[in-house]
Enzyme design. Structure first.
Site, PDB file in Angstrom:
ATOM      1  N   ALA A  17      38.482   0.762 101.934  1.00  0.00           N
ATOM      2  CA  ALA A  17      37.641  -0.199 101.216  1.00  0.00           C
ATOM      3  C   ALA A  17      38.496  -1.349 100.725  1.00  0.00           C
ATOM      4  CB  ALA A  17      36.941   0.466 100.034  1.00  0.00           C
ATOM      5  N   GLU A 197      36.145  19.830  90.927  1.00  0.00           N
ATOM      6  CA  GLU A 197      35.970  20.323  92.296  1.00  0.00           C
ATOM      7  C   GLU A 197      36.369  21.786  92.399  1.00  0.00           C
ATOM      8  OE1 GLU A 197      36.780  16.054  94.576  1.00  0.00           O
ATOM      9  OE2 GLU A 197      38.455  17.378  94.046  1.00  0.00           O
ATOM     10  N   GLY A 236      47.401  17.996  82.870  1.00  0.00           N
ATOM     11  CA  GLY A 236      48.433  18.099  83.888  1.00  0.00           C
ATOM     12  C   GLY A 236      47.953  18.634  85.216  1.00  0.00           C
ATOM     13  N   ASP A 263      45.670   9.268  93.839  1.00  0.00           N
ATOM     14  CA  ASP A 263      46.390   8.875  95.046  1.00  0.00           C
ATOM     15  C   ASP A 263      47.886   8.729  94.759  1.00  0.00           C
ATOM     16  OD1 ASP A 263      44.000   8.782  96.482  1.00  0.00           O
ATOM     17  OD2 ASP A 263      43.664   6.677  95.996  1.00  0.00           O
TER      18      ASP A 263
END
Length: 319
Positions: A17, A197, A236, A263
């Site tokens: 993007a 997640e 962390g 990232d």
């Protein structure tokens, strides 16, 4: 921190993007918002990882799916940044994303567009290109979302293609694509996810560090990955391998923007492993780069001086 020799790193961004970031005094409905001049960066998981690696004096090569005028602009930006991209041409226009910071509240609003649809032949061609550029004893980092048309088991297919190549496959994805990797015995070298997640996959809260470590270790035991990292935000990061589990503290830094922190973590961990650093130190470098990214505005990622200081202060504990 010196820049020792490192193994080759190939980053893969299927759904890049063009990132535009700006700010307004307040983000409210039904009025024209007068924004500051936008910052423009080439973005997407793998691209951000390559940018962060470069900021630390490391080298990588991004393989990026690009199309249309936006794709052409991004290819030029990557080349100007010295990243030497491998371009995978797509028929549709590369997407854009917008980050708007509300100065009054400090909150950020992220608007992410869908990528172009991928036909089956492009999926097959992308696997061929990655396999062709993957270096023996090197690292392939598949990061970011899958564009429409890319099957959920793409990472599993890539793992199969790279099985005899000697390359180490790191996967940082989300949603159904993450579930497909986590539920199969594909044995990727590294699988990373955040706490939400992990809790979704586990089907239960992972309130304590020990809970997270045990869940990550269960994925390793089941063959989903040789190592599993779970980011616990301000608490962390935890990694589990066959040799054990470790926790790296998140540094206490002024938060300017959390965009790109994940990232930057993957960039740090990958660069450290490519330089032959041990797992605890690689976890520490990843944590330092993530914290440093939080200190910079919008999509600016990390500064080397900040990373070097935070890495020197790292706290990594065996669990």
């Amino acid at each position: 921190m010196s820049a020792p020799d490192q193994a080759p790193i190939l980053t893969v961004t299927l759904n890049p993007a063009l990132d535009l970031s700006t700010a307004a005094d307040q983000v409210v409905a039904e009025v024209k918002l007068r924004c500051e001049a936008p910052r423009v960066d080439p973005g997407g998981g793998g691209i951000n990882i390559s940018r962060a690696i470069a900021a630390m004096g490391g080298t990588s090569r991004p393989l990026v799916a690009l199309g249309g005028h936006t794709g052409a602009r991004m290819a030029q930006m990557l080349a100007e940044a010295g990243l030497d991209p491998i371009r995978l041409d797509t028929a549709g226009e590369t997407r854009q994303s917008v980050v708007v910071t509300d100065r009054d509240s400090g909150e950020q609003y992220r608007f992410v567009m869908p990528g172009p649809d991928w036909p089956p032949d492009l999926v097959a061609r992308s696997l061929d290109e990655i396999a062709r550029h993957a270096a023996p004893d090197g690292f392939v980092v598949l990061s970011g979302s899958n564009p429409p048309g890319v099957p959920d088991d793409y990472a599993a297919s890539l793992a199969a293609r790279l099985a005899d190549s000697g390359s180490h496959l790191f996967v940082d994805t989300s949603g159904h694509a993450l579930s497909a990797v986590a539920s199969g015995g594909h044995g990727v070298a590294l699988l990373r996810m955040d706490r939400h997640e992990a809790e979704t996959l586990a089907g239960r809260p992972l309130a304590e560090r020990r809970d997270t470590a045990l869940f990550a270790a269960s994925l390793v035991k089941d063959g989903a990955a040789q190592a599993v990292i779970v980011a616990r935000g301000g608490d962390g990061n935890i990694i589990a391998t066959a040799e054990g589990a470790w926790h790296a503290e998140a540094a206490k830094v002024p938060i300017v923007s959390k965009v790109g922190a994940g990232d930057s973590f993957v960039a740090g961990f990958t660069l450290a492993r490519a330089r032959g650093m041990a797992t605890p130190d690689a976890l520490g470098l990843g944590a330092a780069m993530a914290s440093a990214a939080c200190m910079t505005p919008a999509t600016a990622l990390c500064r080397r001086a900040d990373v070097d200081r935070l890495f020197g202060q790292r706290v990594v504990t065996r669990l």
